[in-house]
Write a protein that holds these residues in place. Structure first.
Motif, PDB file in Angstrom:
ATOM      1  N   ASP A   1       0.964  -1.234   0.115  1.00  0.00           N
ATOM      2  CA  ASP A   1       0.250   0.018   0.019  1.00  0.00           C
ATOM      3  C   ASP A   1       0.728   1.356  -0.005  1.00  0.00           C
ATOM      4  OD1 ASP A   1      -2.205  -1.777   0.097  1.00  0.00           O
ATOM      5  OD2 ASP A   1      -2.675  -1.355   2.241  1.00  0.00           O
ATOM      6  N   ARG A   2       2.097   1.092   0.627  1.00  0.00           N
ATOM      7  CA  ARG A   2       2.945   2.385   0.725  1.00  0.00           C
ATOM      8  C   ARG A   2       3.527   2.550  -0.499  1.00  0.00           C
ATOM      9  NH1 ARG A   2       7.059   2.713   3.809  1.00  0.00           N
ATOM     10  NH2 ARG A   2       6.784   4.894   4.412  1.00  0.00           N
ATOM     11  N   ILE A   3       3.780   1.661  -1.556  1.00  0.00           N
ATOM     12  CA  ILE A   3       4.645   1.688  -2.775  1.00  0.00           C
ATOM     13  C   ILE A   3       3.443   2.265  -3.547  1.00  0.00           C
ATOM     14  CG2 ILE A   3       5.010   0.440  -4.748  1.00  0.00           C
ATOM     15  CD1 ILE A   3       6.461  -1.818  -2.873  1.00  0.00           C
ATOM     16  N   ARG A   4       2.156   2.103  -3.385  1.00  0.00           N
ATOM     17  CA  ARG A   4       1.188   2.371  -4.120  1.00  0.00           C
ATOM     18  C   ARG A   4       0.742   3.931  -3.769  1.00  0.00           C
ATOM     19  NH1 ARG A   4      -3.405  -0.661  -2.690  1.00  0.00           N
ATOM     20  NH2 ARG A   4      -2.847  -2.107  -4.219  1.00  0.00           N
ATOM     21  N   GLN A   5       1.153   4.258  -2.518  1.00  0.00           N
ATOM     22  CA  GLN A   5       0.706   5.624  -2.092  1.00  0.00           C
ATOM     23  C   GLN A   5       1.866   6.513  -2.624  1.00  0.00           C
ATOM     24  OE1 GLN A   5       0.960   6.117   2.116  1.00  0.00           O
ATOM     25  NE2 GLN A   5       0.866   8.383   2.145  1.00  0.00           N
ATOM     26  N   TYR A   6       3.406   6.247  -2.591  1.00  0.00           N
ATOM     27  CA  TYR A   6       4.146   7.071  -2.833  1.00  0.00           C
ATOM     28  C   TYR A   6       4.898   6.906  -4.187  1.00  0.00           C
ATOM     29  CZ  TYR A   6       4.390   7.473   2.256  1.00  0.00           C
ATOM     30  OH  TYR A   6       4.557   7.916   3.554  1.00  0.00           O
ATOM     31  N   TYR A   7       4.852   5.760  -5.186  1.00  0.00           N
ATOM     32  CA  TYR A   7       4.990   5.546  -6.524  1.00  0.00           C
ATOM     33  C   TYR A   7       4.174   5.626  -7.231  1.00  0.00           C
ATOM     34  CZ  TYR A   7       9.481   4.350  -3.414  1.00  0.00           C
ATOM     35  OH  TYR A   7      10.526   4.512  -2.770  1.00  0.00           O
ATOM     36  N   SER A   8       2.990   5.226  -6.820  1.00  0.00           N
ATOM     37  CA  SER A   8       1.785   5.030  -7.679  1.00  0.00           C
ATOM     38  C   SER A   8       2.101   3.857  -8.559  1.00  0.00           C
ATOM     39  CB  SER A   8       1.470   6.148  -8.814  1.00  0.00           C
ATOM     40  OG  SER A   8       1.087   7.321  -8.144  1.00  0.00           O
ATOM     41  N   ARG A   9       2.628   2.622  -7.947  1.00  0.00           N
ATOM     42  CA  ARG A   9       2.895   1.559  -8.677  1.00  0.00           C
ATOM     43  C   ARG A   9       2.406   0.270  -7.863  1.00  0.00           C
ATOM     44  NH1 ARG A   9       7.847   1.130 -11.567  1.00  0.00           N
ATOM     45  NH2 ARG A   9       6.880  -0.934 -12.024  1.00  0.00           N
ATOM     46  N   GLU A  10       2.083  -0.865  -8.625  1.00  0.00           N
ATOM     47  CA  GLU A  10       1.533  -2.000  -7.898  1.00  0.00           C
ATOM     48  C   GLU A  10       2.721  -2.961  -7.544  1.00  0.00           C
ATOM     49  OE1 GLU A  10      -1.714  -2.203  -7.084  1.00  0.00           O
ATOM     50  OE2 GLU A  10      -1.858  -0.401  -7.506  1.00  0.00           O
ATOM     51  N   ALA A  11       2.436  -3.817  -6.747  1.00  0.00           N
ATOM     52  CA  ALA A  11       3.515  -4.549  -6.206  1.00  0.00           C
ATOM     53  C   ALA A  11       2.781  -5.942  -5.832  1.00  0.00           C
ATOM     54  CB  ALA A  11       4.175  -4.120  -5.058  1.00  0.00           C
ATOM     55  N   ALA A  12       3.443  -6.918  -6.114  1.00  0.00           N
ATOM     56  CA  ALA A  12       3.026  -8.543  -5.504  1.00  0.00           C
ATOM     57  C   ALA A  12       3.643  -8.278  -4.081  1.00  0.00           C
ATOM     58  CB  ALA A  12       3.806  -9.398  -6.365  1.00  0.00           C
ATOM     59  N   VAL A  13       3.126  -9.407  -3.341  1.00  0.00           N
ATOM     60  CA  VAL A  13       3.496  -9.488  -1.971  1.00  0.00           C
ATOM     61  C   VAL A  13       4.226 -10.768  -1.934  1.00  0.00           C
ATOM     62  CG1 VAL A  13       2.939  -9.597   0.567  1.00  0.00           C
ATOM     63  CG2 VAL A  13       1.789  -7.952  -1.053  1.00  0.00           C
ATOM     64  N   ILE A  14       5.448 -10.861  -1.422  1.00  0.00           N
ATOM     65  CA  ILE A  14       6.218 -12.357  -0.930  1.00  0.00           C
ATOM     66  C   ILE A  14       6.757 -11.849   0.404  1.00  0.00           C
ATOM     67  CG2 ILE A  14       8.007 -13.936  -1.439  1.00  0.00           C
ATOM     68  CD1 ILE A  14       7.783 -13.120  -4.375  1.00  0.00           C
ATOM     69  N   HIS A  15       6.237 -12.593   1.448  1.00  0.00           N
ATOM     70  CA  HIS A  15       6.555 -12.408   2.639  1.00  0.00           C
ATOM     71  C   HIS A  15       8.121 -12.847   2.805  1.00  0.00           C
ATOM     72  CE1 HIS A  15       2.152 -12.584   3.319  1.00  0.00           C
ATOM     73  NE2 HIS A  15       2.361 -11.249   3.574  1.00  0.00           N
ATOM     74  N   PRO A  16       8.848 -12.374   3.732  1.00  0.00           N
ATOM     75  CA  PRO A  16      10.054 -12.906   4.308  1.00  0.00           C
ATOM     76  C   PRO A  16       9.757 -14.122   4.975  1.00  0.00           C
ATOM     77  CG  PRO A  16       9.998 -10.620   4.638  1.00  0.00           C
ATOM     78  CD  PRO A  16       8.497 -11.069   4.161  1.00  0.00           C
ATOM     79  N   PHE A  17      10.990 -14.866   5.729  1.00  0.00           N
ATOM     80  CA  PHE A  17      10.636 -16.125   6.192  1.00  0.00           C
ATOM     81  C   PHE A  17      11.419 -16.103   7.626  1.00  0.00           C
ATOM     82  CE2 PHE A  17      14.571 -15.435   3.629  1.00  0.00           C
ATOM     83  CZ  PHE A  17      15.238 -15.927   4.460  1.00  0.00           C
ATOM     84  N   VAL A  18      11.064 -17.149   8.323  1.00  0.00           N
ATOM     85  CA  VAL A  18      11.708 -17.405   9.616  1.00  0.00           C
ATOM     86  C   VAL A  18      12.851 -18.332   9.417  1.00  0.00           C
ATOM     87  CG1 VAL A  18       9.920 -19.112  10.264  1.00  0.00           C
ATOM     88  CG2 VAL A  18      10.827 -18.018  12.130  1.00  0.00           C
ATOM     89  N   ARG A  19      13.768 -18.189  10.255  1.00  0.00           N
ATOM     90  CA  ARG A  19      14.850 -18.876  10.137  1.00  0.00           C
ATOM     91  C   ARG A  19      14.804 -20.373  10.810  1.00  0.00           C
ATOM     92  NH1 ARG A  19      18.347 -14.080  11.889  1.00  0.00           N
ATOM     93  NH2 ARG A  19      17.181 -14.505  13.899  1.00  0.00           N
ATOM     94  N   ASP A  20      15.309 -21.398  10.112  1.00  0.00           N
ATOM     95  CA  ASP A  20      15.138 -22.812  10.529  1.00  0.00           C
ATOM     96  C   ASP A  20      15.526 -23.124  11.764  1.00  0.00           C
ATOM     97  OD1 ASP A  20      14.381 -23.275   7.967  1.00  0.00           O
ATOM     98  OD2 ASP A  20      16.131 -24.208   7.287  1.00  0.00           O
ATOM     99  N   ASP A  21      16.669 -22.336  12.621  1.00  0.00           N
ATOM    100  CA  ASP A  21      16.881 -22.781  13.942  1.00  0.00           C
ATOM    101  C   ASP A  21      15.750 -22.483  14.883  1.00  0.00           C
ATOM    102  OD1 ASP A  21      17.338 -20.179  13.169  1.00  0.00           O
ATOM    103  OD2 ASP A  21      19.233 -20.026  14.564  1.00  0.00           O
ATOM    104  N   PHE A  22      15.075 -21.683  14.582  1.00  0.00           N
ATOM    105  CA  PHE A  22      13.810 -21.163  15.384  1.00  0.00           C
ATOM    106  C   PHE A  22      12.760 -22.322  15.293  1.00  0.00           C
ATOM    107  CE2 PHE A  22      16.051 -17.263  15.426  1.00  0.00           C
ATOM    108  CZ  PHE A  22      15.732 -16.776  16.444  1.00  0.00           C
ATOM    109  N   LEU A  23      12.649 -22.645  14.102  1.00  0.00           N
ATOM    110  CA  LEU A  23      11.581 -23.774  13.716  1.00  0.00           C
ATOM    111  C   LEU A  23      11.934 -25.181  14.144  1.00  0.00           C
ATOM    112  CD1 LEU A  23      10.731 -22.760  10.170  1.00  0.00           C
ATOM    113  CD2 LEU A  23       9.256 -22.471  12.241  1.00  0.00           C
ATOM    114  N   SER A  24      13.296 -25.456  14.469  1.00  0.00           N
ATOM    115  CA  SER A  24      13.648 -26.561  15.021  1.00  0.00           C
ATOM    116  C   SER A  24      13.976 -26.760  16.424  1.00  0.00           C
ATOM    117  CB  SER A  24      14.721 -27.222  14.295  1.00  0.00           C
ATOM    118  OG  SER A  24      15.845 -26.208  14.461  1.00  0.00           O
ATOM    119  N   ALA A  25      13.799 -25.635  17.341  1.00  0.00           N
ATOM    120  CA  ALA A  25      14.189 -25.559  18.622  1.00  0.00           C
ATOM    121  C   ALA A  25      13.129 -26.372  19.343  1.00  0.00           C
ATOM    122  CB  ALA A  25      14.277 -24.303  19.213  1.00  0.00           C
ATOM    123  N   PRO A  26      13.320 -26.701  20.556  1.00  0.00           N
ATOM    124  CA  PRO A  26      12.224 -27.469  21.464  1.00  0.00           C
ATOM    125  C   PRO A  26      11.286 -26.464  21.773  1.00  0.00           C
ATOM    126  CG  PRO A  26      14.267 -28.048  22.180  1.00  0.00           C
ATOM    127  CD  PRO A  26      14.408 -26.902  21.060  1.00  0.00           C
TER     128      PRO A  26
END
Length: 358
Positions: free
Chosen positions: A168-193
């Motif tokens: 939405d901020r890209i649309r607001q400031y640049y008048s451009r559309e964008a796809a959304v790809i979320h970042p990721f959580v690191r594997d060591d957090f997912l594998s911890a007890p």
């Protein structure tokens, strides 16, 4: 003949969320060369530093000053000086000026962490009135920097945003559309007890800056552990009572340990995306967050966390009390975090890259 790929990243001075995304992009593009305004060796991962790294004319100056944001007015001309004519594809990982490189008409995919906050909605946070000379100097350049920021957005073939909020901020400031790809959580957090029993504290992991609203959590009077550094630390410590512990900057291992034992993670400010809530969820820890920004993309209310609706103490306190009284399914919380995997990110990113180059 293989394509030559240039990856542009604003600067390499620490290993934060943007640098984790950069590392994943580079892993998917094993022969790409890296361009950055300045690089302080030893501050980012070995994977990043193993690549050919081209720095700008500001490298020598940046290494000699304590706050390289003083050089902000010089950033646009510095990134425009790179000759990228030998490259077939340009990828920028941008929260400042990286997206403004002269791509010479080549396909340019920009992964936008956020439009440049320094000159738009958080100018007062980065250039406060308490530093009048710096503020006055950068203020002179702000109109021109804004014009350049908007104009240079036209050099991007396709924008990718890290959240719907940033889209939405890209649309607001640049008048451009964008796809959304979320970042990721690191594997060591997912594998911890996963720990079912939790200790008697809530946790904040944050830069100690005004817009992070850490003072709201302090004012709740609850037992609180705060991890992070920043210009607000001295003021916040004066406000805090003996129920608040400041740990400062700590290792990833310390963060993982405290997140796994905490009652909740508190997110009192507005984040563009915010990787820390996902790290908390990966450890089965519910998140109490202000209902705005990137948190809306990652938190499932009642399942992985609770929102509060007003940036005031009583609203946050009520949400924390509700979280404390809730029955949380640690496995279900982690299960949600698993959907934000590194493999998923790379697959979606490469799909977007294929659309730009076909």
């Amino acid at each position: 003949m293989s394509r030559r790929v240039a990856v542009i990243h604003d600067w390499l001075t620490g290993m934060r969320g943007g640098e984790s995304v950069l590392e994943a992009i580079l892993d998917a593009l094993p022969h790409a060369e890296l361009f950055t305004l300045f690089h302080f060796p030893g501050t980012v991962s070995r994977k990043i530093e193993s690549r050919p790294i081209h720095t700008s004319s500001l490298q020598r100056i940046a290494s000699r000053i304590s706050d390289y944001r003083k050089l902000l007015p010089l950033f646009p001309s510095a990134v425009e000086k790179w000759d990228l004519s030998a490259f077939d594809l340009i990828i920028s990982s941008s929260h400042c000026v990286a997206k403004g490189v002269d791509s010479r008409g080549k396909p340019h995919l920009c992964y936008c962490h956020t439009p440049m906050r320094y000159i738009w909605d958080r100018f007062d946070d980065y250039f406060p009135r308490s530093r009048p000379l710096l503020r006055a100097t950068v203020s002179l350049f702000k109109p021109g920097l804004r014009r350049w920021d908007v104009k240079s957005a036209a050099r991007v073939t396709q924008f990718i945003a890290n959240s719907n909020f940033v889209r939405d901020r890209i649309r607001q400031y640049y008048s451009r559309e964008a796809a959304v790809i979320h970042p990721f959580v690191r594997d060591d957090f997912l594998s911890a007890p996963l720990r079912e029993d939790r200790e008697d504290y809530d946790l904040i992991i944050s830069a100690l800056a005004p817009y992070k609203r850490v003072e709201l959590a302090i004012a709740t009077g609850r037992r609180l552990v705060i991890i992070g550094e920043g210009p607000m630390r001295n003021r916040l410590q004066k406000q805090a009572g003996p129920n608040v512990t400041f740990l400062g900057a700590v290792s990833r291992e310390v963060i993982l340990d405290h997140l796994s034992r905490a009652r909740t993670l508190i997110l009192p400010g507005v984040e563009d995306f915010g990787i820390t809530p996902l790290e908390a969820m990966a450890l089965g820890t519910p998140v109490v967050a202000f209902r705005a920004g990137g948190a809306l993309d990652t938190i499932v209310e009642g399942r992985t966390g609770i929102f509060f609706d007003e940036p005031v103490v009583h609203s946050l306190r009520a949400a924390l009390e509700a979280a404390e009284g809730g029955k949380w399914n640690r496995e279900a919380i982690r299960g949600h975090a698993v959907t934000f995997s590194r493999a998923r990110f790379q697959e979606q990113f490469m799909n977007a890259l294929g659309q730009v180059t076909t």
